[in-house]
Design a protein around this motif. Structure first.
Motif, mmCIF file in Angstrom:
data_model
loop_
_atom_site.group_PDB
_atom_site.id
_atom_site.type_symbol
_atom_site.label_atom_id
_atom_site.label_comp_id
_atom_site.label_asym_id
_atom_site.label_seq_id
_atom_site.Cartn_x
_atom_site.Cartn_y
_atom_site.Cartn_z
ATOM 1 N N LEU A 193 0.742 -1.283 -0.057
ATOM 2 C CA LEU A 193 -0.226 -0.215 0.157
ATOM 3 C C LEU A 193 0.878 1.240 -0.104
ATOM 4 O O LEU A 193 0.432 2.174 -0.861
ATOM 5 C CB LEU A 193 -0.954 -0.114 1.121
ATOM 6 N N LEU B 189 1.900 1.688 -3.455
ATOM 7 C CA LEU B 189 0.964 2.180 -4.434
ATOM 8 C C LEU B 189 0.563 3.794 -4.251
ATOM 9 O O LEU B 189 0.156 4.169 -5.248
ATOM 10 C CB LEU B 189 -0.306 1.322 -3.832
ATOM 11 N N GLN C 140 0.754 4.658 -8.903
ATOM 12 C CA GLN C 140 -0.700 4.909 -8.801
ATOM 13 C C GLN C 140 -1.322 5.270 -10.385
ATOM 14 O O GLN C 140 -2.140 4.532 -10.776
ATOM 15 C CB GLN C 140 -1.079 6.201 -8.170
ATOM 16 N N LEU D 82 -0.695 1.648 -12.467
ATOM 17 C CA LEU D 82 -1.722 0.698 -12.203
ATOM 18 C C LEU D 82 -2.995 1.148 -12.574
ATOM 19 O O LEU D 82 -4.012 0.535 -13.228
ATOM 20 C CB LEU D 82 -1.804 0.413 -10.764
ATOM 21 N N SER D 83 -3.274 2.512 -12.675
ATOM 22 C CA SER D 83 -4.548 3.180 -13.047
ATOM 23 C C SER D 83 -4.720 3.001 -14.706
ATOM 24 O O SER D 83 -5.833 2.468 -15.230
ATOM 25 C CB SER D 83 -4.813 4.723 -12.793
ATOM 26 N N LEU E 157 -8.162 -7.061 -1.637
ATOM 27 C CA LEU E 157 -6.869 -6.026 -2.073
ATOM 28 C C LEU E 157 -7.325 -5.719 -3.383
ATOM 29 O O LEU E 157 -7.113 -4.401 -3.769
ATOM 30 C CB LEU E 157 -5.666 -6.556 -2.101
ATOM 31 N N PHE F 36 -8.020 -1.860 -4.580
ATOM 32 C CA PHE F 36 -7.484 -1.243 -5.620
ATOM 33 C C PHE F 36 -8.130 -0.613 -6.593
ATOM 34 O O PHE F 36 -8.082 0.683 -7.010
ATOM 35 C CB PHE F 36 -6.428 -2.130 -6.219
ATOM 36 N N HIS F 37 -9.150 -1.224 -6.967
ATOM 37 C CA HIS F 37 -10.117 -0.908 -7.944
ATOM 38 C C HIS F 37 -10.852 0.522 -7.504
ATOM 39 O O HIS F 37 -11.109 1.493 -8.315
ATOM 40 C CB HIS F 37 -11.047 -1.939 -8.467
ATOM 41 N N TRP G 186 -10.050 2.481 -5.262
ATOM 42 C CA TRP G 186 -9.155 3.780 -4.992
ATOM 43 C C TRP G 186 -8.832 4.327 -6.082
ATOM 44 O O TRP G 186 -8.724 5.498 -6.299
ATOM 45 C CB TRP G 186 -8.011 3.173 -4.064
ATOM 46 N N LEU G 187 -8.419 3.415 -7.149
ATOM 47 C CA LEU G 187 -7.746 4.143 -8.168
ATOM 48 C C LEU G 187 -9.000 4.823 -9.256
ATOM 49 O O LEU G 187 -8.393 5.846 -9.841
ATOM 50 C CB LEU G 187 -7.283 2.845 -9.292
ATOM 51 N N ILE H 34 -5.734 5.154 0.759
ATOM 52 C CA ILE H 34 -5.618 3.792 0.698
ATOM 53 C C ILE H 34 -4.729 3.050 1.748
ATOM 54 O O ILE H 34 -4.954 1.965 2.207
ATOM 55 C CB ILE H 34 -5.200 3.276 -0.783
#
Length: 203
Positions: free
Chosen positions: A98, A101, A107, A110-111, A170, A174-175, A177-178, A186
């Motif tokens: 985290l 990330l 960020q 991964l976005s 997780l 992630f989905h 938060w992004l 996060i």
């Protein structure tokens, strides 16, 4: 002289990856051309093809920049405490993930992978996500099996189910938060969820 040339080539490659990260994030992968990336980096399209076969190859290199193999996170937390228990190691490794990330580059990339990359030609974002997910599953499963052997995992929970539970939590985190990273921290929310799930799983 050769050393300088090698250093310059490495710097050019990094500049192209930096440019790709910014343009992919702004426009999406499908709507971005290699020429746009080259221009954004103040380089020629020939420089792109010198380092990357095609857009898919460039995108893979970009994702590799931020991959966080679970094994490497485990090694990171184990260095600080060699006698750490498997359950605590999983908890701390997830927390370390985290922290990474939250770094802007992690960020953004991964976005791009999750929300700004479509199927086309030589890029299959779902296959890439599946490969990363399965690798993480295999590495995390080994640690949960070790926890089971040490009688740390509750009796009614198999290592396989425990691993899927952690991965699913997780992945959803992630989905969410992004999509809206400004909505919550996060590290704070994820940390609370990780700690709670580990407590639930513990014998």
């Amino acid at each position: 002289m050769a050393r300088k040339t090698k250093a310059e080539a490495a710097a050019t490659r990094e500049a192209l990856l930096d440019a790709a990260e910014e343009v992919f994030f702004a426009k999406g992968v499908a709507r971005t051309s290699l020429e746009q990336i080259a221009r954004h980096a103040d380089l020629t399209r020939g420089a792109v093809y010198w380092h990357f076969k095609n857009k898919g190859d460039l995108f893979m290199a970009l994702v590799e920049r931020v991959r966080m193999p679970f094994q490497s996170l485990m090694e990171e937390v184990s260095k600080a405490d060699e006698d750490i228990s498997p359950m605590e190691a999983i908890r701390l490794a997830c927390h370390a993930g985290l922290v990474r990330l939250e770094q802007p580059s992690h960020q953004r990339i991964l976005s791009i992978l999750l929300h700004r990359c479509e199927f086309f030609s030589d890029i299959n974002p779902l296959a890439m996500q599946d490969a990363i997910g399965e690798e993480c599953y295999g590495e995390m499963l080994l640690v949960f099996k070790e926890a089971e052997q040490q009688k740390l995992l509750r009796d009614d929970l198999t290592p396989e189910v425990a691993t899927r539970m952690m991965q699913s939590m997780l992945g959803g985190l992630f989905h969410d938060w992004l999509r809206t990273p400004e909505a919550f921290s996060i590290r704070k929310r994820g940390g609370e969820l990780i700690d709670t799930l580990i407590r639930i799983m513990h014998r």
